[in-house]
Design a protein around this motif. Sequence first.
Motif, mmCIF file in Angstrom:
data_model
loop_
_atom_site.group_PDB
_atom_site.id
_atom_site.type_symbol
_atom_site.label_atom_id
_atom_site.label_comp_id
_atom_site.label_asym_id
_atom_site.label_seq_id
_atom_site.Cartn_x
_atom_site.Cartn_y
_atom_site.Cartn_z
ATOM 1 N N CYS A 135 39.825 45.259 39.905
ATOM 2 C CA CYS A 135 39.717 44.150 38.997
ATOM 3 C C CYS A 135 39.470 44.809 37.361
ATOM 4 O O CYS A 135 39.749 44.526 36.739
ATOM 5 C CB CYS A 135 39.074 42.813 38.999
ATOM 6 S SG CYS A 135 39.818 41.873 40.272
ATOM 7 N N GLY A 186 43.425 38.944 42.142
ATOM 8 C CA GLY A 186 41.816 39.383 42.454
ATOM 9 C C GLY A 186 40.690 38.460 42.335
ATOM 10 O O GLY A 186 40.896 37.248 41.424
ATOM 11 N N GLY A 187 39.366 39.345 42.624
ATOM 12 C CA GLY A 187 38.311 37.535 42.952
ATOM 13 C C GLY A 187 37.657 38.246 42.633
ATOM 14 O O GLY A 187 37.000 38.299 43.722
ATOM 15 N N CYS A 204 35.716 37.680 37.557
ATOM 16 C CA CYS A 204 36.965 37.717 36.652
ATOM 17 C C CYS A 204 37.926 38.520 37.240
ATOM 18 O O CYS A 204 37.679 38.716 38.314
ATOM 19 C CB CYS A 204 35.806 38.651 35.214
ATOM 20 S SG CYS A 204 34.663 38.457 34.148
ATOM 21 N N ASN A 205 38.659 37.752 36.516
ATOM 22 C CA ASN A 205 40.370 38.132 36.922
ATOM 23 C C ASN A 205 40.610 39.645 36.886
ATOM 24 O O ASN A 205 39.556 40.078 35.928
ATOM 25 C CB ASN A 205 41.110 37.168 37.172
ATOM 26 C CG ASN A 205 41.770 37.627 35.035
ATOM 27 O OD1 ASN A 205 40.995 37.219 34.342
ATOM 28 N ND2 ASN A 205 43.291 38.109 34.953
ATOM 29 N N SER A 206 41.659 40.234 37.303
ATOM 30 C CA SER A 206 41.933 41.868 37.068
ATOM 31 C C SER A 206 41.515 41.535 35.841
ATOM 32 O O SER A 206 42.988 40.968 34.836
ATOM 33 C CB SER A 206 43.453 42.330 37.912
ATOM 34 O OG SER A 206 43.618 42.210 37.202
ATOM 35 N N VAL A 242 35.347 39.169 49.034
ATOM 36 C CA VAL A 242 35.267 39.412 47.494
ATOM 37 C C VAL A 242 33.681 39.996 46.785
ATOM 38 O O VAL A 242 33.951 40.032 45.718
ATOM 39 C CB VAL A 242 35.555 38.120 46.783
ATOM 40 C CG1 VAL A 242 36.516 37.335 47.388
ATOM 41 C CG2 VAL A 242 34.303 37.226 47.752
ATOM 42 N N THR A 283 41.986 32.501 30.028
ATOM 43 C CA THR A 283 41.007 32.831 31.618
ATOM 44 C C THR A 283 39.856 32.144 31.643
ATOM 45 O O THR A 283 39.182 31.440 30.739
ATOM 46 C CB THR A 283 41.193 34.560 30.931
ATOM 47 O OG1 THR A 283 40.446 34.875 32.426
ATOM 48 C CG2 THR A 283 40.072 35.000 30.417
ATOM 49 N N ARG A 297 41.745 33.828 38.624
ATOM 50 C CA ARG A 297 41.220 34.490 39.985
ATOM 51 C C ARG A 297 41.729 33.778 41.026
ATOM 52 O O ARG A 297 42.631 33.135 41.139
ATOM 53 C CB ARG A 297 39.485 34.511 40.562
ATOM 54 C CG ARG A 297 39.494 35.889 39.123
ATOM 55 C CD ARG A 297 37.745 35.023 40.036
ATOM 56 N NE ARG A 297 36.819 34.009 39.494
ATOM 57 C CZ ARG A 297 35.897 33.385 40.592
ATOM 58 N NH1 ARG A 297 34.825 34.601 40.519
ATOM 59 N NH2 ARG A 297 35.188 32.701 40.461
ATOM 60 N N GLU A 298 42.145 35.172 41.882
ATOM 61 C CA GLU A 298 42.993 34.427 43.994
ATOM 62 C C GLU A 298 41.375 34.460 44.279
ATOM 63 O O GLU A 298 40.387 34.000 44.150
ATOM 64 C CB GLU A 298 43.213 35.459 44.545
ATOM 65 C CG GLU A 298 44.226 36.553 43.798
ATOM 66 C CD GLU A 298 45.015 37.611 44.469
ATOM 67 O OE1 GLU A 298 45.038 37.874 45.799
ATOM 68 O OE2 GLU A 298 45.119 38.866 43.874
#
Length: 558
Positions: free
Chosen positions: A209, A271-272, A281-283, A200, A299, A96-97
Amino acid sequence: MGQPSDIEIARAATKRPIQEIGAKLGIPAEQLLPYGHDKAKVSADFIAAQAQRPDGKLILVTAINPTPAGEGKTTTTVGLGDGLNRIGKKAAICIREASLGPNFGMKGGAAGGGYAQVVPMEEMNLHFTGDFHAITSAHNLLSAMIDNHVYWGNELEIDLRRVTWRRVLDMNDRALRQVVASLGGVANGFPRETGFDITVASEVMAILCLSADLKDLKRRLGDMIVAYRRDKTPVTCRDIGADGAMTVLLKDAMQPNLVQTLENNPAFVHGGPFANIAHGCNSVVATRTALKLADYVVTEAGFGADLGAEKFFDIKCRKAGLKPAAAVIVATCRALKMNGGVAKADLGAESVEAVTKGCANLARHIENVQGFGVPVIVAINHFVTDTDAEIRALKEGVASLGVEAVLCKHWAKGSAGIEELATLVAELADRGEADFSPLYPDDMPLFDKIETIAKRIYRAGNVTADQSVRNQLAEWEKAGHGKLPVCMAKTQYSFTTDPNVRGAPSGHSLPVREVRLSAGAGFVVAICGEIMTMPGLPRVPAAQSITLNEDGNIEGLF
């Protein structure tokens, strides 16, 4: 001299041009949209063209419940990706960002640590490629358009007391949690109570995401419920007419970001969403892209496995059709000692007994992840203060469950310190033993889904909820939202709703305080206990130590 700080290590890294990193995955230079020399977005056209390629193997990194002692989940994710590449595998990582709020607050950055980091560390932890700013702008455009609609006659008959859409800011600012807007007279609209969440926590973030592409993004944005009329019928973003403009603002943000690890291996950072209030979770688009381009994709999911892994499996994998091949659960002797009753100040002293006692928390997470049909291996993230006896106790505790625990020294040694784990994870994923299935079926009633998670994952004895909560769930089922998964919002520190209860409690009561419908993201949020959607800064924020030095370099970021 001890090890240099994370930012010093990152600054000393030898980065390769991002086109070289893309080439490792077969991405042509013209399909990368560069942001400087060391980061780029992968074009939507290139991603769409990979649809028919077979998928690589998906490996989830999760952890025990977080403690102030630290676990190192992102560091392990990065280290494992480097380790797989080191042993000759074609691997990529997806994380994630970072959010600006925690960066300047207490948590720090989200790029890993030590010699297992993603670079450019400073940009990743600050403005990066502007994705979070785009999400903030799109969210607040909708906020402005709702109040503007009311100002110009309120044709949709929105009940001002029932506007559920707040505003967002990517900063920890407790003063904005509850505000009154539109003060100052007739020209400024109708005064009403509202508030700010951190970016977020925005449903727009969760949607970005979970969306497959721009068309899916626009549909989901349109489906978001922003207010209710006096008769309690919902008003959507599509009714306000904001979905098109919001999609335009998010057009570039939808494309995943490619960067590199310290060892010049590919990393997607995109994503974040909040791991309490959303799915953490990330995208989906980044994960799917990585799976098409690499043989192994590592991941992570936010917080401990009771929140992160459960949502990864029940929301992200269910919605995106992903099938994980293996899971790694990160633990440290220090964190297990805290779960075994040792105070943070006393963690330096050896306590085999506390490690053994704390293993109950780890064992619970292992059982839970195995319950999804995903094979598990434990990564012991090594600290120099760990004793041989403590590590032996941890390994023995895990071995008694028929699972292997591997000592990992990636923080200090990079990929050279995690080769054993990389080899075992690749073997585990290659064996094809995973038989993944979510915890509950789509057509189970919403309250039963909440109960299933509470009893099977948290080991609660019962779930309590006011009749108003049960009635609300029944209304949503009648409106056609009954097949949605449930996103549990509770403290990350415990299996209970009390952050101070460590270990592996069972038989407790889980109170559901309220439920919220994220119709665009596609889940129902069950809020258990006190959950903050706009954090505050600590007494001494990290921001006080962040500055530019005389050479123009950033100091204090971590």
